[in-house]
Design a protein around this motif. Structure first.
Motif, short mmCIF file in Angstrom:
data_model
loop_
_atom_site.label_atom_id
_atom_site.label_comp_id
_atom_site.label_asym_id
_atom_site.label_seq_id
_atom_site.Cartn_x
_atom_site.Cartn_y
_atom_site.Cartn_z
N ILE A 70 9.04 6.48 -8.26
CA ILE A 70 9.90 4.72 -7.79
C ILE A 70 9.82 3.92 -8.33
O ILE A 70 10.75 2.53 -7.46
CB ILE A 70 9.11 5.25 -6.34
N ALA A 71 9.69 3.27 -9.54
CA ALA A 71 9.22 2.34 -9.61
C ALA A 71 10.22 1.58 -10.11
O ALA A 71 10.70 0.00 -9.52
CB ALA A 71 8.05 2.35 -10.69
N HIS A 72 11.78 2.30 -10.35
CA HIS A 72 12.44 1.88 -10.40
C HIS A 72 13.87 1.57 -9.73
O HIS A 72 14.65 1.47 -9.43
CB HIS A 72 13.29 2.23 -12.10
N LEU A 104 3.84 1.43 -1.56
CA LEU A 104 4.40 1.64 -2.13
C LEU A 104 3.64 2.44 -3.59
O LEU A 104 3.82 3.34 -4.29
CB LEU A 104 5.33 0.65 -2.30
N VAL A 105 2.01 1.52 -4.08
CA VAL A 105 1.46 2.09 -4.42
C VAL A 105 1.38 3.71 -3.91
O VAL A 105 0.67 4.49 -5.36
CB VAL A 105 -0.39 1.58 -4.50
N ASP A 134 3.93 5.74 -5.51
CA ASP A 134 3.81 5.47 -6.78
C ASP A 134 3.84 6.98 -7.81
O ASP A 134 2.96 7.36 -8.41
CB ASP A 134 3.45 4.17 -7.24
N SER A 144 0.70 -1.54 -0.15
CA SER A 144 -0.24 -0.35 -0.13
C SER A 144 0.73 1.07 -0.04
O SER A 144 0.33 2.28 -0.39
CB SER A 144 -1.30 -0.18 1.84
#
Lengths: 81, 191
Positions: free
Chosen positions: A56-58, A45-46, A49, A43
């Motif tokens: 931040i995905a990479h 990280l979503v 994002d 949650s």
């Protein structure tokens, strides 16, 4: 472009963890928060994002970010805050 | 030689390799570990009940070895430490089910997220599936409901005992793009 303040990052994480505002500090660790398990991590990280518009995905270190200080330090290192 | 073109059958890879985790096809030697997971008091609450007898677990795996409609994997670290198990099954057209997913106490948070991503990568990138269906979650297992929902799965129904979720390829790809820190590339497969 203005950077996002720490307070906004903390607020986003609090919301992701369904916590009352003001309960999460810059040094809070996952093990101190009941809701910060694998689902909580997901949650967070979503939410981040969305807050950082996909940036931040990479960032690989985010996968192991299990405290607010780690999250904030990673974001600082990547010039996102 | 890779003779396994993308198809909509659930194939048993020897290994599926992620970022920090490996899925290894289950063997009889894994019986004790699987039993320890499935009879764990906390975890077994939301799993189908199993006999506590090791012989029965061994027999199940021996039977599984002859099955061609499912793939059951031990989830391990890159160093070979077993963390859990997961199963893909019930191929129906271009959709599949997955479950029997359990991680041991003390497994890192990242293991749940990375292993779920690996399931979807294996199923869509290597087996050609375009959706997952009948992701049944026991009523009362709120954490798992939240996990699937955070992954983009949609609750499409319920039975007396379960909530039923499904996820489309678009949903799978959307969450994979947000979680590249856990699995940047497709999983690689050793057949």
């Amino acid at each position: 472009m203005s950077k996002i303040p720490h307070s906004e990052v903390i607020a986003a994480v609090e919301k992701a963890l369904e916590m009352k505002p003001g309960l999460l500090g810059e040094n809070t660790r996952a093990e101190e928060v009941d809701m910060w398990d694998s689902v909580g991590q997901l949650s967070i990280l979503v939410a981040l994002d969305k807050l950082f518009d996909g940036k931040i995905a990479h960032i690989n270190e985010m996968a192991e970010a299990d405290s607010m200080s780690k999250i904030l330090n990673i974001l600082k290192r990547h010039a996102l805050i | 030689m890779n003779t396994h073109n993308k198809s909509r059958a659930i194939l048993k890879a020897r290994k599926v390799v992620g970022r920090t985790l490996i899925f290894r096809n289950v063997e009889v030697a894994d019986a004790a570990f699987i039993l320890s997971l499935r009879t764990n008091i906390k975890k077994s609450k939301f799993l189908m009940p199993v006999s506590p007898e090791l012989d029965r677990q061994v027999a199940w795996i021996e039977d599984y070895e002859h099955k061609t409609d499912q793939a059951y994997f031990i989830i391990e670290t890159n160093a070979g430490t077993p963390l859990g198990a997961v199963r893909l099954y019930d191929a129906a057209g271009d959709s599949f089910c997955w479950g029997s997913w359990v991680l041991k106490d003390g497994a890192p948070h990242s293991a749940a997220i990375e292993s779920a991503l690996m399931v979807y990568s294996y199923a869509t990138d290597h087996l050609g599936f375009r959706a997952a269906h009948q992701l049944n979650v026991c009523k009362g297992h709120e954490n798992m409901c939240r996990f699937h929902e955070s992954f983009g799965a949609e609750r499409v129904g319920e039975t007396e005992s379960f909530y039923v979720y499904q996820i489309s390829l678009e949903g799978i790809n959307a969450i994979r793009s947000k979680l590249k820190m856990y699995l940047a590339e497709n999983v690689t497969v050793e057949w």
